[in-house]
Design a protein around this motif. Sequence first.
Motif, PDB file in Angstrom:
ATOM      1  N   THR A 201       0.740  -0.970  -0.079  1.00 42.00           N
ATOM      2  CA  THR A 201       0.017   0.110  -0.168  1.00 42.00           C
ATOM      3  C   THR A 201       0.881   1.157   0.072  1.00 42.00           C
ATOM      4  OG1 THR A 201      -1.653  -1.055   1.202  1.00 42.00           O
ATOM      5  CG2 THR A 201      -1.724   1.217   1.271  1.00 42.00           C
ATOM      6  N   ALA A 202       1.843   1.146   0.850  1.00 39.88           N
ATOM      7  CA  ALA A 202       3.072   2.245   0.784  1.00 39.88           C
ATOM      8  C   ALA A 202       3.517   2.574  -0.864  1.00 39.88           C
ATOM      9  CB  ALA A 202       3.844   2.176   1.972  1.00 39.88           C
ATOM     10  N   LEU A 203       3.697   1.504  -1.172  1.00 35.12           N
ATOM     11  CA  LEU A 203       4.550   1.483  -2.663  1.00 35.12           C
ATOM     12  C   LEU A 203       3.205   2.216  -3.731  1.00 35.12           C
ATOM     13  CD1 LEU A 203       6.674  -1.422  -2.721  1.00 35.12           C
ATOM     14  CD2 LEU A 203       7.342   0.780  -2.322  1.00 35.12           C
ATOM     15  N   GLN A 204       2.097   1.762  -3.355  1.00 30.14           N
ATOM     16  CA  GLN A 204       1.051   2.153  -4.437  1.00 30.14           C
ATOM     17  C   GLN A 204       1.093   3.997  -4.218  1.00 30.14           C
ATOM     18  OE1 GLN A 204      -2.452   0.474  -3.573  1.00 30.14           O
ATOM     19  NE2 GLN A 204      -1.846  -1.629  -4.187  1.00 30.14           N
ATOM     20  N   ALA A 205       1.270   4.286  -2.866  1.00 30.79           N
ATOM     21  CA  ALA A 205       1.193   5.802  -2.456  1.00 30.79           C
ATOM     22  C   ALA A 205       2.308   6.530  -3.081  1.00 30.79           C
ATOM     23  CB  ALA A 205       1.083   5.986  -1.001  1.00 30.79           C
ATOM     24  N   ALA A 206       3.647   5.629  -3.103  1.00 33.05           N
ATOM     25  CA  ALA A 206       4.789   6.145  -3.699  1.00 33.05           C
ATOM     26  C   ALA A 206       4.587   6.570  -5.169  1.00 33.05           C
ATOM     27  CB  ALA A 206       5.919   5.379  -3.201  1.00 33.05           C
ATOM     28  N   HIS A 207       3.970   5.435  -5.797  1.00 28.10           N
ATOM     29  CA  HIS A 207       3.755   5.356  -7.351  1.00 28.10           C
ATOM     30  C   HIS A 207       2.691   6.744  -7.708  1.00 28.10           C
ATOM     31  CE1 HIS A 207       2.673   4.279 -11.157  1.00 28.10           C
ATOM     32  NE2 HIS A 207       1.468   4.456 -11.110  1.00 28.10           N
ATOM     33  N   HIS A 208       1.618   6.932  -6.666  1.00 22.35           N
ATOM     34  CA  HIS A 208       0.973   8.087  -7.085  1.00 22.35           C
ATOM     35  C   HIS A 208       1.631   9.387  -6.709  1.00 22.35           C
ATOM     36  CE1 HIS A 208      -2.707   5.743  -7.655  1.00 22.35           C
ATOM     37  NE2 HIS A 208      -2.733   5.330  -6.500  1.00 22.35           N
ATOM     38  N   ALA A 209       2.719   9.346  -5.752  1.00 21.15           N
ATOM     39  CA  ALA A 209       3.505  10.683  -5.532  1.00 21.15           C
ATOM     40  C   ALA A 209       4.418  10.676  -6.638  1.00 21.15           C
ATOM     41  CB  ALA A 209       4.157  10.558  -4.241  1.00 21.15           C
ATOM     42  N   GLY A 210       4.742   9.705  -7.581  1.00 20.98           N
ATOM     43  CA  GLY A 210       5.553   9.958  -8.889  1.00 20.98           C
ATOM     44  C   GLY A 210       6.508   9.064  -8.843  1.00 20.98           C
ATOM     45  N   ALA A 211       6.934   8.074  -7.980  1.00 15.37           N
ATOM     46  CA  ALA A 211       7.767   6.975  -8.381  1.00 15.37           C
ATOM     47  C   ALA A 211       7.757   6.394  -9.451  1.00 15.37           C
ATOM     48  CB  ALA A 211       7.939   6.124  -7.043  1.00 15.37           C
ATOM     49  N   GLU A 212       8.869   6.111 -10.224  1.00  8.07           N
ATOM     50  CA  GLU A 212       8.771   5.416 -11.641  1.00  8.07           C
ATOM     51  C   GLU A 212       8.809   3.937 -11.187  1.00  8.07           C
ATOM     52  OE1 GLU A 212      11.409   6.834 -14.518  1.00  8.07           O
ATOM     53  OE2 GLU A 212      11.169   8.929 -14.103  1.00  8.07           O
ATOM     54  N   HIS A 213       9.522   3.573 -10.309  1.00  7.95           N
ATOM     55  CA  HIS A 213       9.457   2.195 -10.093  1.00  7.95           C
ATOM     56  C   HIS A 213       9.504   2.059  -8.589  1.00  7.95           C
ATOM     57  CE1 HIS A 213      11.252   1.350 -14.135  1.00  7.95           C
ATOM     58  NE2 HIS A 213      12.069   2.404 -13.985  1.00  7.95           N
ATOM     59  N   THR A 214       8.993   0.754  -8.250  1.00  7.89           N
ATOM     60  CA  THR A 214       8.816   0.589  -6.822  1.00  7.89           C
ATOM     61  C   THR A 214       9.268  -0.897  -6.623  1.00  7.89           C
ATOM     62  OG1 THR A 214       6.576  -0.627  -7.008  1.00  7.89           O
ATOM     63  CG2 THR A 214       6.697   1.952  -6.399  1.00  7.89           C
ATOM     64  N   LEU A 215       9.916  -1.235  -5.548  1.00  3.61           N
ATOM     65  CA  LEU A 215      10.482  -2.478  -5.388  1.00  3.61           C
ATOM     66  C   LEU A 215      10.019  -2.892  -3.774  1.00  3.61           C
ATOM     67  CD1 LEU A 215      14.352  -2.018  -6.154  1.00  3.61           C
ATOM     68  CD2 LEU A 215      12.476  -3.185  -7.361  1.00  3.61           C
ATOM     69  N   LEU A 216       9.558  -4.068  -3.791  1.00  8.54           N
ATOM     70  CA  LEU A 216       8.900  -4.677  -2.516  1.00  8.54           C
ATOM     71  C   LEU A 216       9.799  -5.604  -1.765  1.00  8.54           C
ATOM     72  CD1 LEU A 216       5.939  -4.801  -0.885  1.00  8.54           C
ATOM     73  CD2 LEU A 216       5.627  -7.021  -2.532  1.00  8.54           C
ATOM     74  N   THR A 217       9.968  -5.173  -0.422  1.00  8.78           N
ATOM     75  CA  THR A 217      10.758  -6.102   0.118  1.00  8.78           C
ATOM     76  C   THR A 217      10.217  -6.697   1.309  1.00  8.78           C
ATOM     77  OG1 THR A 217      11.294  -4.156   1.819  1.00  8.78           O
ATOM     78  CG2 THR A 217      12.670  -4.362  -0.151  1.00  8.78           C
ATOM     79  N   ASP A 218       8.970  -7.301   1.017  1.00  5.27           N
ATOM     80  CA  ASP A 218       8.397  -8.226   2.218  1.00  5.27           C
ATOM     81  C   ASP A 218       9.140  -9.347   2.191  1.00  5.27           C
ATOM     82  OD1 ASP A 218       7.647  -9.632  -0.185  1.00  5.27           O
ATOM     83  OD2 ASP A 218       5.580  -9.616   0.073  1.00  5.27           O
ATOM     84  N   PRO A 219       8.597 -10.486   3.425  1.00  3.82           N
ATOM     85  CA  PRO A 219       9.632 -11.645   3.253  1.00  3.82           C
ATOM     86  C   PRO A 219       9.613 -12.601   2.035  1.00  3.82           C
ATOM     87  CG  PRO A 219       8.239 -11.005   5.299  1.00  3.82           C
ATOM     88  CD  PRO A 219       8.010  -9.894   4.533  1.00  3.82           C
ATOM     89  N   THR A 220       8.369 -12.426   1.398  1.00  6.26           N
ATOM     90  CA  THR A 220       8.353 -13.312   0.331  1.00  6.26           C
ATOM     91  C   THR A 220       9.281 -13.134  -0.895  1.00  6.26           C
ATOM     92  OG1 THR A 220       5.877 -13.869   0.921  1.00  6.26           O
ATOM     93  CG2 THR A 220       6.792 -14.259  -1.412  1.00  6.26           C
ATOM     94  N   ALA A 221       9.350 -11.523  -1.061  1.00  9.06           N
ATOM     95  CA  ALA A 221      10.357 -11.072  -2.054  1.00  9.06           C
ATOM     96  C   ALA A 221      11.821 -11.370  -1.567  1.00  9.06           C
ATOM     97  CB  ALA A 221      10.103  -9.524  -2.318  1.00  9.06           C
ATOM     98  N   LEU A 222      12.071 -11.274  -0.343  1.00  4.84           N
ATOM     99  CA  LEU A 222      13.416 -11.522  -0.015  1.00  4.84           C
ATOM    100  C   LEU A 222      13.731 -12.940  -0.065  1.00  4.84           C
ATOM    101  CD1 LEU A 222      13.563  -9.138   2.956  1.00  4.84           C
ATOM    102  CD2 LEU A 222      14.640  -8.785   0.805  1.00  4.84           C
ATOM    103  N   ALA A 223      12.651 -13.896   0.276  1.00  2.00           N
ATOM    104  CA  ALA A 223      13.081 -15.222   0.308  1.00  2.00           C
ATOM    105  C   ALA A 223      13.295 -15.595  -1.224  1.00  2.00           C
ATOM    106  CB  ALA A 223      11.887 -15.874   0.930  1.00  2.00           C
TER     107      ALA A 223
END
Length: 358
Positions: A201-223
Amino acid sequence: MRAIQFDQFHGPVHVRDVPDPTAPDDGVVVQVHATGLCLSDWHAWSGHDTDITTLPHVPGHELAGTITQVGPDVTRWHVGDRVTVPFVSGCGTCHWCRTGQAQVCPHQTQPGFTHWGSYAELVALHAADANLVAVPDDLTLQTAASLGCRFATAYRALAGRAQVTAGEWVVVLGAGGVGLSTVMIAVARGAHVIAVDRNPTALQAAHHAGAEHTLLTDPTALAAGLDVPAAVHELTGGGAHVAVDAVGNEQACADAILSLRRRGRHVQVGLFPPVDGGPRVPMGRVIAWELDLLGSHGMAAADYPEMLDLVASGALRPQDLLDRVVGLAEAARLLPTMDTAPRAGMVVLDPAAPDPRP
């Protein structure tokens, strides 16, 4: 007045009736209309600032409201003025304050740390003539509250410390209030932004604020083997020009530094909890690639006009980062969870707001 107070670090948080503050000779009392719930307040509750914070304590440091009482030595401000204040209030007389660098004043006061803060109906502020900032009539006090810490801190981090320019790549570790502010300000300066967070959800907000790319670092992604620095280097063709740690932990700091290209600039905004021996930083990379490590500690009142002009023009829209408004009871419940609670924008406390029924 009613206020949020705790009697022991990392202990229960209460809403209580406590004595009203009085204005210092050089200061004012402000009726709080809005105050941000910031991770720095969690640090105070956790006991990470025991060198300056005494018990019992009322936290809260980013605020906006109207002046209700003026000390006898104050000349610039009057009862009824709408104001905000940097969370670092300089003494107004030392070399650093006289040269516009109040954010590093050795005699500074900080509401919510050095004295009772703004999680209350009223708050006392020191050296008012040197520190208060008038809130424009077309800016809501809820929006102005965010300017005292997170938004102003992000603005100085990018404009004053890293001096981000158009076309550069900026990676932001953490998409909470200060991280989202950093994203918005970097985009306004013409930069390309990558936002990194564990909360979708925070990354969605970052995208709306103008971020071109987002990287999710939840445990699943790290694993699954997500390597944040490697991903940033691939997206940017060699690494970011500027990295901002808006979290304040060893992993985020290291990932930010390792995400930089050669001669890149790292800005440390997030506060670190106390760690035995201090946090480990990849200094080998810092030396070999001639990286700049920059601290950023709020922003002096002298630097607010430039930022406020951009807000007035619409180039910056801190109001878009507001998530919700809560009352005292809800804020007291949220304070102990702020280090782990999902973030998707700024939560603001209005001491006059009704609390939900139990």
